[in-house]
Every structure is written in C-alpha cells, then in structure tokens.
Design a protein around this motif. Structure first.
Motif, mmCIF file in Angstrom:
data_model
loop_
_atom_site.group_PDB
_atom_site.id
_atom_site.type_symbol
_atom_site.label_atom_id
_atom_site.label_comp_id
_atom_site.label_asym_id
_atom_site.label_seq_id
_atom_site.Cartn_x
_atom_site.Cartn_y
_atom_site.Cartn_z
ATOM 1 N N THR A 1 -47.068 -28.085 -2.312
ATOM 2 C CA THR A 1 -48.149 -27.985 -0.798
ATOM 3 C C THR A 1 -46.670 -27.507 0.216
ATOM 4 N N VAL B 1 -48.471 -23.591 0.781
ATOM 5 C CA VAL B 1 -49.899 -24.201 1.095
ATOM 6 C C VAL B 1 -49.671 -23.808 2.936
ATOM 7 N N GLN C 1 -55.878 -25.935 -8.983
ATOM 8 C CA GLN C 1 -56.294 -26.324 -7.710
ATOM 9 C C GLN C 1 -55.365 -25.522 -6.951
ATOM 10 N N MET D 1 -56.532 -22.721 -3.394
ATOM 11 C CA MET D 1 -55.951 -22.975 -2.363
ATOM 12 C C MET D 1 -55.522 -21.493 -1.539
ATOM 13 N N ALA E 1 -58.391 -24.075 2.899
ATOM 14 C CA ALA E 1 -57.010 -24.825 2.168
ATOM 15 C C ALA E 1 -56.686 -25.792 2.573
ATOM 16 N N HIS F 1 -58.790 -28.777 1.092
ATOM 17 C CA HIS F 1 -58.039 -29.278 -0.038
ATOM 18 C C HIS F 1 -57.056 -29.804 -0.641
ATOM 19 N N VAL F 2 -55.551 -29.216 0.145
ATOM 20 C CA VAL F 2 -54.628 -30.098 -0.135
ATOM 21 C C VAL F 2 -55.182 -31.541 0.502
ATOM 22 N N HIS G 1 -57.248 -33.509 -2.978
ATOM 23 C CA HIS G 1 -56.643 -33.090 -4.413
ATOM 24 C C HIS G 1 -55.339 -34.341 -4.278
ATOM 25 N N SER H 1 -64.562 -30.047 -0.344
ATOM 26 C CA SER H 1 -63.397 -29.047 -0.565
ATOM 27 C C SER H 1 -63.680 -27.974 -1.486
ATOM 28 N N ILE I 1 -64.290 -24.182 -0.487
ATOM 29 C CA ILE I 1 -64.130 -22.231 -1.024
ATOM 30 C C ILE I 1 -64.632 -21.846 -1.565
#
Length: 762
Positions: A329, A332, A384, A388, A400, A403-404, A407, A488, A492
C-alpha cells in the motif's frame, strides 16, 4: 504581501496543531522490535514464547490505542485544520531547504495509520499461534514489529525525505521476512528477488526527488521564468518570507506551492512547472513517471510485480501483513500524497491508469490457473492494486484509498484463513518435501503440498470457522453485494467510466469490468476447491486452528462485510461517502463528485453510477456462478474441465508459466548480469590478476638481483676493504708494544733510512 493573495495562497496549508502523541505512536513498535530482538532468546528461555508474543502484540496494541486517541483528537478539529504535527529535531538547515524530523497526522495519514495498527495487531495475535514452536519465534516478532515501525515512519513522515527512510525500511523488512526460513534456498531467493526489484523502484524515488527540487528551484527555466521568480513577483514578497512555501520536501508545502494562485485565480507556479522542459520532455511528466517507477516496485505493478508471487515463501502472517496493511500500500499512499502534482501531468496519469489496468487484468488471468491457495491470493493482491492505480490515473485518489481500506480487511481475512487451512492440512498430507516438477504440478497435485487446492476439498465441515471467514472474504473480494469490495470496486469502475481526461474511458471501464468477472471467478474457484468440492487425499481429517488464530480471522471477516457500507455509501444511492468527505481537505476531489463543487448529483452521474454497478455486479455474479458450476463438484464436471484444458492447452501453459515474464527477465536481465559477472571475473582472474602477477614476478626478480648486487658486490667490497684494514691494523698493532727501547731503535732505523734515501736521490 497582498492580503487576498496570501489568503488564497495558504488556503490549502492548514495550521498545524502540536501534539506529543505521534512520537510514542512511532516508537512503540520499534521498542517492541528491540526487546524481541535483543532479549527474545532470554525471554523465551525464562518465560516461554508467550512472553515474546506479549511484548510484540502489546507494543502494537498500545500503538493502535495511541492512534485512535490521535484520530479522535483530529476529528475534533475543523475540517480545514485537521493536522497534528510533532517536530522532533532539525535534520538539515539550508537557506532555501530545511529538512526536519517531523511527524504529521492528517486525514490521509490517519487512515493508513489506523489500517496499519489495527489490522497489524490482529495479524500479530494470529502469528502468536501460527508460529508456535518455530526456532526463530523471537526473531520473527522482532522483524514483524520493525516492519510496522517502518510503515508508520513512511506514512507519518512530514516530508519526502523522512518518508524515504520508511520506504527503505519496509523494503528491508520484506527481505528479512520473506526469506525468514532462509535455510531453504527457495525462500532465500524469494527474499533477494523482492529486495532487488524494490531497489530498481527506489531509484525512481530518488530521481523524482532530485527532478522535483530542480524544477521548483528553476533549473529548467530562465531566471525570470522560474517557479520561484514567478512566485515572488505574484506575491510581492521577499524571498525570506516565502521559504515556508518555496522549494521544499514537506508534503503540504509542495502541495501549497503547486496549487498557489494569485488574486485573480491564475496559477503562479503550476504553469511554470508545466512549461519546464528537459530534453524537450515536460519535467512534470518525468517527475510523475519517476515516482511511479518507485510505486510500481513497492506496489507490484508492471514491470516490477514479479517479486510479489514469490513473497509467499515467507510465513503466512508475513503475507497478510505485506498484502493488507504494509508494503504494497506504500505506493498508493505516495501517489495520493502527490496527487496535486500529478494533476499537472495528464500524460503521467494516463500511464498510471493504463499500467494499473494492464496489471489488474494480467494478474487476474494468472490467478485463475493457480493451484497454490496463497498464490491465488498473491496474484489477487497485484490485481487489486492495479485497480487502485486505475483510480489514481483517472483523478480519483479518494477511491483508491477507499479500496486500500476495504482491501486491507478482506485480504488480511483471506490470507489468515488460508494460513489456517494450511495449518490444518499440514497434519494431513504426507510429510516430506515437494517432489514434483513445476511442469508436472500443472496437471497433478503434489501429495506433500498442504497448499495445493487439489489436495483439499470438503473442509467446510472440518474447519467451520475458517470456512465462514474465507467465504465472507471471498464475497468481499468478488465485489458481490453488499460486502466491502462491492462499494470500493464499483466506485473505481464508476470513476473510470466518467473519467473526463482519459483518452478512452469506455475501454478502461469495460476492461475493468471484465477483470472484476475474473476476480469473482478465481476466488470462487479457490473457495469451492478448498471447502465444498469432494474431499481429496484425507482432507476431512484436518482440524480447526486454535482460537488465537480463528478469532482475528473472524473479526476481519466481519470488517470485510461491514466496512464498505460504513465508509462509502454510494452517492447514487443518496449518500455522501464518509471516507471521501474525510479525505476532502487533503486530496483533490474526483471529477463529478459532490466534493468537487457540484450542487447536486446530476442525472448523467447517476446513470453512469448505475451502469457501473450493474455491469460490475453482473460480471461478478457470472464469474462466481461459472466457478461454482465447474469446481463445486469436479468429479461431476471432470469431462468439461478436461475438454477445456485440452482445447486451451497452449493458453493454459502460457498462463501457468506466467506469460513467460520470469523467463524473459531471466534471459534479458539475470543471464546478462551473470554473463557480465563471469566476464568480469575472467578479466579479473586472467587479465588483471595476470598482469599484477607478472609485475609482481618482475618486481621480485629485480629485488632478487638488487639483493645479490647488494650482498655480493657492494657488501663484498666493503667487507673486503674492512677485512684488509683490520689485517693491516693487526700487523701494525705489534709495533705499539709500549717499550721505549723499541721505539728508540725504530726512530734510529727510520733516521738512518731517511739518510740513505736522501743520499741515493742526490
């Protein structure tokens, strides 16, 4: 400075609220790592493994408590002033560039800190049971705590400079943890592969920093057109008054400098940065691509994704920590931090979106043919992460980050559940090393492999709690309503569909939808093969993991189902996503969102959102149902599976061999480097060492000749002369008898001799 100008200039630069919470938050995991690393063996001997686990878990749990306190303090501040800061000491003081060891806690870093500490604590608790009895128990927890410390340093660092130390720290810890069981050569090679791939990316980080500072200093422009000169003219300020928002490595200074406008709303510095060229290429594009190379290394994007599947060599808690809360991560996070800078370069954003989409699709295809349960999840993480970066590329960093968060919940749940499956299967399969070659394992399972899905089946009854957690995590990853991934992922897809700047948003959207269908297919495939299909080998003899392992998994499963609706209720459903409003003061709002200034959610956006959700859910359901039909009872569908395999044999081989990307790297990178090393070794041993050896021989010969001349000629002459003088001296010594009569006789004889000589001469 003009008051209006100053107000608008500093609008995005909130005043910091001092706090003493951030340094303890950062140092608690470091303290745990130090105690486990230095005193771990003593603690294990005197008090047992539980003492080591208590130190590591306690340190991280305490950090999570401090993070929650800081979070609630942050929420109590006005939205535009949500920034807690702690200055520790000055690192470098220069005229135009000051670098401090300072920590910052704003909505973006707070989001990542909560994910790191809360999910990390659950993974630590799980690891206490998973690693029971391992000879390196204390060392493992020392590395794990150090990993969390490095990630916290990365997201709490107030500048690119300080964040780089955390950036390097997570790279080092990934090497240590992936290769934790280093006595196995495969594990050691996987750790080195991760380390080297990340070093390539880290070069991009340093290049981006250098280019950014040079651009802000006006290196690529004439003095009058430099960003700093335009800034000074626009604000009518002395240089000393604007160093706080001049060329800087502090994140909020950079954003303020890039977004600065004058009283008429004209961009002061941004236009100068956009116009700057290096070799005819826009500098902002080069900066964006350099930083994206760094992100591709950490977050496993094309072409640097190859290390992540091999990272499964480490213990399962490591996989969960890398894939869910740390490491991957990081890219991101950095892209979200630099979002205002990326907004100046649509070309860089297009590259990010395209690479992210290609990575998502490639990894999803590879996951669909994997038999190792952990590798299915590894390729899923790569896919995934690609999603992002699609969000980053279409100008929606908030999506993004959303979704982090989701996820982190469902991927940690899936990895830890997979670890429980492996833990249970390890006592069922025949003990012994994996014996089949990679080519044979494509078609048949290795009887010694507890991670092969084909050795499982029927585990739902044997592992009921693990089964429930894996099912909920799979639903969340597949994006089925109403689990976290649905919110999420569809966010996106919607942002991709309405992306105003991307040259082909429809292609981006349709490829993303197809990838969503593949995602549902491969995760459902792993679920049905492991838990529902008829039992293979003796899998029903597997036993459930202890409570210390299953409770964290169930908590994460609950989060995987609920966190999406709590943080991101869709705007199309009349909501205003909580996480988007939370990040609004830090991140630029995505086009078309309420935060972007729209008075209401218009019809076009509603239609686009409904289309995105409809296509996303439909393909996910289709992918899930296809996997259910094929793998719920492979004995019944065996003929269909064999037919598919025979018809698409070549395609299956290509996918099984990962599109031969590793082979390509081996031929284009590894082998040339090895050949160069062999050539360098040959030159060193045969040429350079030969020359040196011959020169040494000549020198030794010259020295020997010089020694001979010295000993036999020079020393001989000197010794001979000395010996002659000594002999003469000894002869004449007899004349010195000390007797007067002899001296008188000698004088008389000498006088007589002189008289004779004189007479003869005359």
């Amino acid at each position: 400075m003009d008051g209006t100008t100053a107000t608008r200039l500093l609008a995005d630069l909130p005043s910091a609220t001092g706090t003493g919470l951030l340094l303890p938050l950062l140092l608690l995991p470091l303290l745990g790592a130090a105690i486990c690393g230095l005193l771990g063996r003593w603690l294990t001997t005197k008090l047992g493994e539980r003492a080591v686990a208590a130190v590591a878990i306690g340190a991280l749990a305490a950090a999570a408590v401090v993070a929650c306190i800081a979070f609630f303090r942050l929420t109590g501040l006005p939205a535009g002033q949500r920034l807690l800061q702690q200055h520790v000491f000055a690192l470098l003081q220069m005229r135009d560039l000051n670098i401090d060891f300072a920590l910052a806690f704003d909505p973006l870093s707070a989001t990542f800190v909560l994910v790191i500490t809360l999910v990390g604590t659950l993974i630590h608790i799980y690891a206490a049971g998973y690693m029971h009895g391992d000879a390196g128990y204390a060392r493992f927890f020392a590395y794990l705590n150090l990993f969390v410390f490095s990630m916290l340093l990365l997201v709490l660092g107030d500048s690119l400079f300080l964040a780089f130390f955390g950036w390097e720290g997570v790279g080092l810890c990934s090497y240590l943890l992936i290769g934790f069981w280093y006595r196995d050569e495969v594990n050691g090679a996987a750790g080195k592969k991760a380390f080297l791939a990340n070093r390539v990316g880290d070069w991009g980080y340093l290049a981006g920093v250098v280019l950014l500072l040079a651009a802000l200093a006006g290196t690529f422009a004439s003095p009058s057109e430099s960003p700093r000169a335009k800034f000074e003219v626009a604000t009518r300020a002395e240089p000393a008054e604007i160093t706080a928002v001049g060329p800087s490595l502090r994140f909020r200074d950079l954003n303020a400098f890039v977004t600065a406008v004058d009283a008429q709303g004209e961009r002061i510095v941004a236009d100068a940065l956009v116009d700057a060229r290096l070799w005819g290429i826009p500098v902002v594009l080069l900066i964006g691509l350099a930083f994206f190379l760094a992100m591709a290394g950490k977050s496993a994007q094309i072409p640097l994704y190859v290390w992540l599947p091999d990272a499964m060599a480490g213990p399962t808690p490591v996989s969960a920590l890398i894939h869910a809360a740390t490491m991957v991560t990081a890219g991101v996070y950095l892209s979200a931090r630099l979002a205002p800078l990326y907004a100046l370069s649509p070309g860089a954003l297009d590259v990010i979106a395209s690479v992210g989409l290609a990575t998502a699709l490639l990894a999803a295809l590879l996951a669909a043919v994997q038999h190792d349960i952990k590798k299915v999840l590894a390729y899923s993480t790569i896919s995934q992460l690609g999603y992002m970066f699609v969000a980053i590329g279409v100008g929606a960093p908030g999506a993004a980050v959303f979704h982090v968060v989701t996820h982190a919940a469902f991927k940690a749940c899936l990895f830890l559940a997979a670890g429980s499956v492996i833990h249970g299967m390890a006592h069922v399969v025949d003990e012994g090393p994996v014996t089949l070659s990679d080519r044979r394992r494509r078609l048949e399972p290795d009887p010694h492999d507890p991670q092969d899905l084909r050795n499982m089946g029927g585990l739902a009854s044997a592992l009921p709690r693990t089964h429930l957690a894996y099912l909920l995590g799979s639903i969340a990853l597949a994006g089925l309503p109403i689990a976290a991934g649905f919110y999420s992922k569809d966010e996106i897809l919607w942002r991709a569909l309405v992306a105003p700047a991307h040259p082909a948003p429809t292609v981006l959207f349709l490829a993303g939808v197809f990838t969503a269908g593949l995602t549902a297919f491969y995760i459902a495939r792993s679920y049905y093969l492991a838990f529902v299909a008829p039992a293979a080998v003796r899998s029903q003899a597997a036993h459930e993991a202890p409570a210390v392992m299953t409770i964290p998994v169930l908590l994460l499963a609950g989060a995987a189902v609920t966190i999406g609706a709590a943080l991101g209720w869709p705007e199309a459903w009349g909501g205003h996503p909580l996480i988007e409003s939370w990040l609004e003061p830090v991140l630029p709002p995505a086009p078309g969102s309420l935060a972007s200034g729209a008075a209401r959610f218009g019809g076009h956006e509603v239609a686009a959102a409904i289309v995105a959700q409809t296509f996303g859910v439909a393909t996910a359901v289709a992918g899930w149902l296809l996997a259910r039909w094929l793998y719920r009872n492979p004995r019944r569908t065996g003929a269909a599976l064999r037919l598919l395999r025979d018809r698409f044999e070549r395609t299956h081989k290509v996918l099984w061999n990962r599109f031969h990307v590793d082979d390509l790297y081996r031929e284009l990178v590894v082998h040339p480097v090895e050949d160069f090393a062999r050539a360098a070794d040959f030159i060193d041993r045969r040429l350079i060492e030969g020359i040196v050896a011959n020169l040494a021989r000549i020198a030794r010969g010259a020295a020997a000749l010089g020694g001979a001349i010295d000993r036999f000629v020079i020393d001989g002459l000197i010794d001979g002369l000395t010996a002659g003088l000594v002999a003469v001296g000894r002869r004449f010594q007899k004349l010195q008898s000390g007797r007067l009569n002899q001296y008188s006789l000698g004088i008389a004889l000498g006088a007589a001799l002189l008289v004779v000589i004189a007479w003869v001469i005359r």
